[in-house]
Motif scaffolding. Structure first.
Motif, mmCIF file in Angstrom:
data_model
loop_
_atom_site.group_PDB
_atom_site.id
_atom_site.type_symbol
_atom_site.label_atom_id
_atom_site.label_comp_id
_atom_site.label_asym_id
_atom_site.label_seq_id
_atom_site.Cartn_x
_atom_site.Cartn_y
_atom_site.Cartn_z
ATOM 1 N N HIS A 55 -7.243 51.607 35.425
ATOM 2 C CA HIS A 55 -6.519 52.760 34.889
ATOM 3 C C HIS A 55 -5.200 52.964 35.625
ATOM 4 O O HIS A 55 -4.176 53.293 35.020
ATOM 5 N N ALA A 56 -5.230 52.776 36.934
ATOM 6 C CA ALA A 56 -4.010 52.959 37.723
ATOM 7 C C ALA A 56 -2.951 51.926 37.364
ATOM 8 O O ALA A 56 -1.755 52.157 37.576
ATOM 9 N N LEU B 129 -3.558 57.232 35.191
ATOM 10 C CA LEU B 129 -3.309 56.847 33.805
ATOM 11 C C LEU B 129 -2.367 57.841 33.138
ATOM 12 O O LEU B 129 -1.395 57.455 32.468
ATOM 13 N N ALA B 130 -2.621 59.136 33.336
ATOM 14 C CA ALA B 130 -1.772 60.161 32.723
ATOM 15 C C ALA B 130 -0.363 60.125 33.298
ATOM 16 O O ALA B 130 0.629 60.229 32.559
ATOM 17 N N PHE B 131 -0.246 59.980 34.619
ATOM 18 C CA PHE B 131 1.074 59.891 35.243
ATOM 19 C C PHE B 131 1.857 58.709 34.684
ATOM 20 O O PHE B 131 3.077 58.801 34.486
ATOM 21 N N SER C 161 7.750 58.460 29.462
ATOM 22 C CA SER C 161 8.555 59.303 28.565
ATOM 23 C C SER C 161 9.876 59.717 29.197
ATOM 24 O O SER C 161 10.791 60.149 28.493
ATOM 25 N N PHE C 162 10.005 59.584 30.506
ATOM 26 C CA PHE C 162 11.240 59.953 31.190
ATOM 27 C C PHE C 162 12.172 58.765 31.394
ATOM 28 O O PHE C 162 13.277 58.932 31.907
ATOM 29 N N ILE C 163 11.731 57.575 31.010
ATOM 30 C CA ILE C 163 12.567 56.383 31.179
ATOM 31 C C ILE C 163 13.430 56.216 29.936
ATOM 32 O O ILE C 163 12.942 55.910 28.851
#
Length: 278
Positions: free
Chosen positions: A58-59, A111-113, A119-121
């Protein structure tokens, strides 16, 4: 075909020669991966480290996001984050923490991070959710080299430390009495798992890596009589699952990665029946 889009095999989409070409690459990539997941998955099953594999895989999504954000090679970013997660989990496991809770927090938070960071890239045209399930059909020749190279490193590492790893797995006190270091054995498995996740993320995706590690090894456990035979059987079952899953994807137009895991699961069910009759 986009290298990050979840794909299915449709013979109508390409000439036979092209179909054969990417099918061969997919099969070779999957078989190469099983050289690592077979023996490593056996240790995962023996040491009850399934949670460990989930957290690390996940990471890896966060590693993918960081790789794209900082312009790093995909495998390098994934390996760094997977290794950091694996070492963090290994450190926490010796401190009396409630590991199921800690792992749940770390795995899902990473996973969420990763998905949020993407989305910020600005200008990123890659959908990271594709890395959840991978795309074995889009494997390139470079990917093949990375997969086989990474799997070879893992296999050599496990063979080199095989007896030490086995002793520490059976009884850590016995390992210490024999002059071995159980912590070193745990570190070897941590490194091997992180490297396997890094090379597998693009092929089977984060959500299916743990399945490819655990299911073939669990099926082999029903059939094998010793550690070495179980590791070999797990590798053979993994390779059979890859070939069977690709064939099923071709015949039924289903996603290739999940099809591979379905075949592995069916083999596991059959192995339970074989044991009952034995």
């Amino acid at each position: 075909m986009s290298p990050t889009a979840t794909a299915t095999i449709t013979p109508q989409d390409a000439p036979t020669t092209m179909l054969d070409d990417f099918l061969i690459r997919a099969a070779l990539a999957g078989i190469g991966l099983t050289l690592a997941t077979g023996p490593l998955g056996s240790f995962v099953v023996w040491r009850r480290m399934a949670y460990f594999g989930d957290a690390t895989s996940h990471a890896a999504i966060l590693g993918v996001a960081l790789a794209f954000g900082f312009g790093l090679p995909l495998y390098a970013g994934t390996l760094v984050v997977a290794l950091a997660m694996a070492l963090t989990v290994a450190a926490l496991s010796g401190r009396g923490h409630a590991m199921d809770t800690v792992l749940g927090v770390l795995a899902h938070a990473a996973l969420a991070f990763g998905l949020v960071a993407a989305s910020f890239i600005s200008g990123l045209r890659v959908d990271l959710t594709a890395f959840l399930f991978g795309d074995i059909l889009a494997v390139s020749r470079t990917d093949l080299a990375v997969v086989w190279g990474g799997s070879a490193v893992v296999a050599v590492l496990l063979i080199w430390r095989w007896q030490e790893l086995l002793t520490a797995t059976v009884n850590e006190e016995l390992a210490q009495a024999s002059g071995q270091d159980p912590l070193r054995a745990r570190l070897v498995l941590t490194l091997a798992l992180a490297l396997t996740v890094a090379v597998a993320i693009k092929i089977v995706g984060a959500l299916l890596i743990a399945a490819l590690l655990i299911i073939p090894a669990a099926a082999a456990r029903q059939l094998a009589r010793g550690p070495e035979s179980m590791a070999l059987a797990a590798t053979a079952i993994g390779a059979t699952s890859v070939l069977g899953g690709l064939q099923a994807s071709l015949n039924f137009d289903t996603p290739a990665g999940p099809s591979i895991v379905v075949v592995a699961a069916l083999i596991f069910v059959l192995s339970l029946g074989v044991k009952r009759r034995g």
